[in-house]
Scaffold this motif. Sequence first.
Motif, PDB file in Angstrom:
ATOM      1  N   THR A  20       0.834  -1.201   0.000  1.00 19.23           N
ATOM      2  CA  THR A  20       0.000   0.000   0.000  1.00 19.23           C
ATOM      3  C   THR A  20       0.871   1.253   0.000  1.00 19.23           C
ATOM      4  N   ARG A  21       0.369   2.255  -0.706  1.00 19.52           N
ATOM      5  CA  ARG A  21       1.113   3.520  -0.758  1.00 19.52           C
ATOM      6  C   ARG A  21       0.701   4.440   0.380  1.00 19.52           C
ATOM      7  N   ASP A  22      -0.397   4.076   1.062  1.00 21.27           N
ATOM      8  CA  ASP A  22      -0.832   4.916   2.187  1.00 21.27           C
ATOM      9  C   ASP A  22      -1.409   4.024   3.282  1.00 21.27           C
ATOM     10  N   ASP A  23      -2.724   3.975   3.430  1.00 19.98           N
ATOM     11  CA  ASP A  23      -3.310   3.163   4.505  1.00 19.98           C
ATOM     12  C   ASP A  23      -3.307   1.675   4.143  1.00 19.98           C
ATOM     13  N   ALA A  24      -3.165   0.837   5.151  1.00 20.97           N
ATOM     14  CA  ALA A  24      -3.347  -0.602   4.948  1.00 20.97           C
ATOM     15  C   ALA A  24      -4.858  -0.893   4.875  1.00 20.97           C
ATOM     16  N   ALA A  25      -5.206  -2.049   4.318  1.00 24.40           N
ATOM     17  CA  ALA A  25      -6.636  -2.386   4.177  1.00 24.40           C
ATOM     18  C   ALA A  25      -7.327  -2.412   5.549  1.00 24.40           C
ATOM     19  N   GLY A  26      -6.677  -3.027   6.535  1.00 22.90           N
ATOM     20  CA  GLY A  26      -7.271  -3.104   7.879  1.00 22.90           C
ATOM     21  C   GLY A  26      -7.398  -1.721   8.508  1.00 22.90           C
ATOM     22  N   GLU A  27      -6.396  -0.904   8.251  1.00 16.69           N
ATOM     23  CA  GLU A  27      -6.409   0.473   8.786  1.00 16.69           C
ATOM     24  C   GLU A  27      -7.584   1.240   8.173  1.00 16.69           C
ATOM     25  N   CYS A  28      -7.824   1.034   6.875  1.00 13.40           N
ATOM     26  CA  CYS A  28      -8.943   1.696   6.191  1.00 13.40           C
ATOM     27  C   CYS A  28     -10.269   1.248   6.832  1.00 13.40           C
ATOM     28  N   LEU A  29     -10.400  -0.045   7.065  1.00 19.47           N
ATOM     29  CA  LEU A  29     -11.641  -0.540   7.691  1.00 19.47           C
ATOM     30  C   LEU A  29     -11.794   0.041   9.099  1.00 19.47           C
ATOM     31  N   ASP A  30     -10.691   0.090   9.831  1.00 14.98           N
ATOM     32  CA  ASP A  30     -10.742   0.627  11.199  1.00 14.98           C
ATOM     33  C   ASP A  30     -11.166   2.107  11.194  1.00 14.98           C
ATOM     34  N   LYS A  31     -10.564   2.887  10.271  1.00 14.52           N
ATOM     35  CA  LYS A  31     -10.879   4.328  10.229  1.00 14.52           C
ATOM     36  C   LYS A  31     -12.307   4.556   9.739  1.00 14.52           C
TER      37      LYS A  31
END
Length: 335
Positions: free
Chosen positions: A165-176
């Motif tokens: 990933t160039r920015d957020d991870a997939a899990g981080e995106c779901l968390d946010k």
Amino acid sequence: MRPTKIKYILGIETSCDETAAAVVQDGTKLISNVVASSQAMHAKYGGIIPDQAAREQLKSIIPVIHEALVSSNQYPATNIDAIAVTYGPGLIGSLLVGVETAKALSLAWNKPIIPVNHLIGHIYGNWLTVNREPVLPAIVLLVSGGHTELVLMTGHGKFKLLGSTRDDAAGECLDKCARILGLGYPGGPAIEKAALVGNGIKLPRPMIHDKNFDFSFSGLKTALAAVNREPGSTSNQLAYELQEAVTDVLVAKTLAAAKKYSPKSILLCGGVAANKRLREKMVSTVNRELGSTVNFFVPPISLCTDNAAYIASAAFFNYHPISWEKITADPGLTI
Ligand code: KG4
Ligand code: ZN
């Protein structure tokens, strides 16, 4: 390298908010697996507070190791051959709890330590799952709270990073996004639970058609926040579309990598691999597009999120023991 004289490995994992210990036999047989999490405490604040995570781990590390040994009938630990411990990447305070405990046990028991990269550990959840081992080469999709990586694995310890990933991870995106939707923490399971039905609203599939294996999820969060401000959609409907968007991108990129590198196996791992929609989509896409040329592997849901069993398994297949004087925690390692 697969060691010949090593049978039982005690694994220790403390890279984030879990305190975990496990005993694994011959790299593939799970004998005990204990995970204590301080997630409930972090849920109050909507995310992990590193300092508090490490304090909780200090309290639970010895009881967790004791329970893992007792429940595997390995206490006292006379038959434990080696101690595997996550040395990075992760939160430095948390890593130190595991690494310093491993050092103390190594000194007391006179057993070697095998340092394990947490990300490589996740991959070995796939060696603990079924009674067949993945055949290599494999394309690995590693999706966790901190990482989203496509990796070509040509042998044990032989990894080539294809994209990340160039920015957020997939899990981080779901968390946010779960936080934006008021669904709680951790976000991945909350999104999965809320994702009941769509309403035709479309979120973007970032980078899905790009001819590379990189990802980008931060724009998806911005797009979701914008739609959420408009009247007309419920959090259930937005959770549904978000889960579709994230899983579509993950599956499409994995398929593209498989078509390019012709692996014998596809391995899914990391906390987000616990997502049932992702698991289903991956199975149906691999079957439809690649047929019987490739075998798909994913750990059982309980071995996707952080645990010490895969740390012990990774240590068995990448057996590079070191003495307690040499190991240090490193928060910044990547594959
Ligand atoms: O691998 P992991 O336990 O910790 C890290 O190494 O980061 O992954 C945690 C991530 C979190 O972002 C969490 O929301 C996500 O995995 N996760 C899920 C599910 N269970 C955990 N995401 C989607 N669906 C799930 N069922
Ligand atoms: Zn993890």
